[in-house]
Design an enzyme around this catalytic site. Structure first.
Site, PDB file in Angstrom:
ATOM      1  N   GLY A 131      -3.388  -8.376  -4.146  1.00 52.99           N
ATOM      2  CA  GLY A 131      -2.703  -8.374  -2.969  1.00 52.99           C
ATOM      3  C   GLY A 131      -2.591  -9.818  -2.468  1.00 52.99           C
ATOM      4  O   GLY A 131      -2.866 -10.012  -0.973  1.00 52.99           O
ATOM      5  N   GLY A 143      -0.476 -10.649   0.660  1.00 55.01           N
ATOM      6  CA  GLY A 143      -0.833  -9.830   1.740  1.00 55.01           C
ATOM      7  C   GLY A 143      -1.325 -10.552   2.961  1.00 55.01           C
ATOM      8  O   GLY A 143      -1.660 -11.789   2.845  1.00 55.01           O
ATOM      9  N   ILE A 178      -4.272  -9.982   4.499  1.00 52.42           N
ATOM     10  CA  ILE A 178      -5.654 -10.591   4.466  1.00 52.42           C
ATOM     11  C   ILE A 178      -5.715 -11.796   3.813  1.00 52.42           C
ATOM     12  O   ILE A 178      -6.722 -12.753   4.070  1.00 52.42           O
ATOM     13  CB  ILE A 178      -6.583  -9.268   4.255  1.00 52.42           C
ATOM     14  CG1 ILE A 178      -6.565  -8.016   5.095  1.00 52.42           C
ATOM     15  CG2 ILE A 178      -8.086  -9.761   3.838  1.00 52.42           C
ATOM     16  CD1 ILE A 178      -7.335  -6.930   4.900  1.00 52.42           C
ATOM     17  N   ARG A 192      -6.040   8.030   5.927  1.00 54.65           N
ATOM     18  CA  ARG A 192      -6.406   7.377   4.701  1.00 54.65           C
ATOM     19  C   ARG A 192      -6.344   8.494   3.493  1.00 54.65           C
ATOM     20  O   ARG A 192      -5.946   8.142   2.373  1.00 54.65           O
ATOM     21  CB  ARG A 192      -8.095   7.238   4.792  1.00 54.65           C
ATOM     22  CG  ARG A 192      -8.390   5.948   5.759  1.00 54.65           C
ATOM     23  CD  ARG A 192     -10.118   6.077   5.882  1.00 54.65           C
ATOM     24  NE  ARG A 192     -10.596   5.080   4.920  1.00 54.65           N
ATOM     25  CZ  ARG A 192     -11.263   5.729   3.935  1.00 54.65           C
ATOM     26  NH1 ARG A 192     -11.368   6.774   3.735  1.00 54.65           N
ATOM     27  NH2 ARG A 192     -11.962   4.650   3.179  1.00 54.65           N
ATOM     28  N   ASN A 200      -2.821   4.895  -3.561  1.00 50.40           N
ATOM     29  CA  ASN A 200      -3.631   3.697  -4.088  1.00 50.40           C
ATOM     30  C   ASN A 200      -4.316   3.880  -5.504  1.00 50.40           C
ATOM     31  O   ASN A 200      -5.288   3.168  -5.903  1.00 50.40           O
ATOM     32  CB  ASN A 200      -4.522   3.126  -2.967  1.00 50.40           C
ATOM     33  CG  ASN A 200      -3.596   2.401  -1.928  1.00 50.40           C
ATOM     34  OD1 ASN A 200      -2.670   1.620  -2.433  1.00 50.40           O
ATOM     35  ND2 ASN A 200      -3.748   2.510  -0.788  1.00 50.40           N
ATOM     36  N   ASP A 250     -16.681  -2.528  10.390  1.00 47.14           N
ATOM     37  CA  ASP A 250     -17.091  -1.551  10.988  1.00 47.14           C
ATOM     38  C   ASP A 250     -18.537  -2.164  11.726  1.00 47.14           C
ATOM     39  O   ASP A 250     -18.650  -1.986  12.957  1.00 47.14           O
ATOM     40  CB  ASP A 250     -17.484  -0.370  10.477  1.00 47.14           C
ATOM     41  CG  ASP A 250     -16.169   0.072   9.523  1.00 47.14           C
ATOM     42  OD1 ASP A 250     -15.257   0.602  10.159  1.00 47.14           O
ATOM     43  OD2 ASP A 250     -16.195  -0.237   8.538  1.00 47.14           O
ATOM     44  N   HIS A 264     -15.657   4.337   5.182  1.00 43.13           N
ATOM     45  CA  HIS A 264     -14.908   3.475   6.300  1.00 43.13           C
ATOM     46  C   HIS A 264     -13.693   4.058   6.451  1.00 43.13           C
ATOM     47  O   HIS A 264     -12.701   4.119   6.059  1.00 43.13           O
ATOM     48  CB  HIS A 264     -14.413   2.205   5.479  1.00 43.13           C
ATOM     49  CG  HIS A 264     -13.411   1.086   6.039  1.00 43.13           C
ATOM     50  ND1 HIS A 264     -13.736   0.575   7.189  1.00 43.13           N
ATOM     51  CD2 HIS A 264     -12.160   0.937   5.854  1.00 43.13           C
ATOM     52  CE1 HIS A 264     -12.788  -0.157   7.795  1.00 43.13           C
ATOM     53  NE2 HIS A 264     -11.873   0.086   6.880  1.00 43.13           N
TER      54      HIS A 264
END
Ligand code: NAD
Length: 319
Positions: A9, A12, A14, A93, A100, A154, A182
């Site tokens: 990725g 992307g 991030i 999710r 995914n 988190d 998560h």
């Protein structure tokens, strides 16, 4: 020390933050970096490569951009799995699970075939706990403990919001950890944390009705405002996760690892629990006690993970 790092990725959001953070922070290592993304995203990867080159990082020994998974993963010692179908506004999710899961199953097979024996794999693409389970489940050579998933974001959200509420510096907090998935069931645990070495005395109403929902909803709130998921804060948490797994000694931190039934979790799921590093080993913190109210929240999150795993087994995405 040379290290081969692959980031999936790579084109992307991030990755756009993480690559520069990594190259800045891991300045004591000689980095061989490979960025993987879909063929359709090569123009973005090319632009990122140009920007990285323009930084003239002295610790960057080589930089490859590719859409070939084998090329990205060959001899990789650290793989950061961001590449995934995005969680869009209003998407849960579980909607992402199948889309995914197929990606992580395929890339898990490539990790098993091509990565270095001592590879560490950090799964971030959501649903990250279950994607780690899927990728690990297809591996025969790479052991399960090579796979961890990210829950430090988190934990950071929980810590900063607590510090703001109590008007105390973050440095006065220790041992705050998050449990479970998560997801919107994640459970930050205040009762086993300490402020200036003392157990936290705090209004239960605030904890259960404001703080825990705040931590759980933070990701969705950011998506609602920004139109896409957290990127800079996620990259920062990934860097901390990497620093923890490479460290010899650490304080307590949250990390998702394979369960063997600890604290009542379902064996085979990847669960966030408090750990620390000691003499380079990742050690689960044992004998933490929870009251009934916390236990039922943690069990709810464990159950969600068990259901996600069961669904993957039923549809054959994991084995
Ligand atoms: P993004 O949509 O900006 O980037 C994802 C990239 O993955 C895209 O460039 C896409 O082309 C690529 N990709 C898709 N399928 C691929 C494949 N098969 N192989 C290689 N690359 C592929 O997303 P982002 O903001 O960078 O977030 C990445 C993931 O991290 C998302 O799943 C997001 O939900 C998750 N996330 C997790 C946390 C956490 O705390 N665990 C926090 C924030 C975001």
């Amino acid at each position: 020390m040379d290290i081969n790092i692959a980031i999936t990725g790579g084109a992307g959001s991030i990755a756009y933050q993480l690559t520069f953070l990594l190259l800045n922070k891991l300045s004591d290592k000689t980095i061989h970096l490979r960025l993987l993304d879909l063929e359709s995203q090569m123009h973005k990867l090319t632009a990122l490569k140009m920007e990285i080159e323009d930084c003239a990082f002295k610790n960057l020994a080589s930089l490859v951009i590719t859409s070939d998974i084998a090329e990205a993963f060959t001899d990789a010692q650290l793989i950061i799995m961001l590449g995934s179908y995005p969680r869009l506004l209003g998407m849960e999710r579980k909607d992402l699970l199948i889309k995914n899961g197929i990606i992580f199953r395929e890339q898990g097979r490539y990790i098993d075939e091509y990565a270095a024996d001592d590879v560490q794999v950090i799964v971030v693409g959501n649903p990250c706990n279950t994607n780690a389970m899927i990728a690990s489940s297809v591996c025969r050579r790479i052991p399960f403990h090579a796979f961890t998933a990210l829950s430090l974001l988190d934990q950071n959200r929980a810590a900063q919001s607590l510090a703001n509420y109590l008007d105390k510096p973050l440095s006065s907090f220790k041992d705050l950890a998050v449990w479970g998935n998560h997801s919107s069931t994640v459970v930050p645990d205040i009762w086993n944390s300490k402020i200036n070495g003392q157990k936290v005395q705090i209004d239960q109403n605030w904890v259960y009705n404001i703080w825990i929902p705040f931590v759980r909803q933070r990701g969705a709130d950011i998506i609602a405002k920004k139109g896409s998921s957290s990127s800079a804060s996620a990259a920062h948490a990934i860097l901390e996760h990497i620093e923890n797994i490479l460290a010899e000694e650490t304080d307590i931190f949250s990390i998702c690892v394979k369960s063997h039934g600890e604290y009542g979790s379902t064996p085979g799921t990847w669960v966030s629990m408090p750990h620390k590093k000691h003499l380079g080993k990742l050690i689960l913190i044992n004998k933490i006690e929870h009251d009934d109210r916390m236990l039922s929240l943690i069990e709810e999150s464990f159950t969600e993970l068990a259901e996600e795993r069961q669904r993957c087994l039923e549809i054959g995405i994991a084995c």
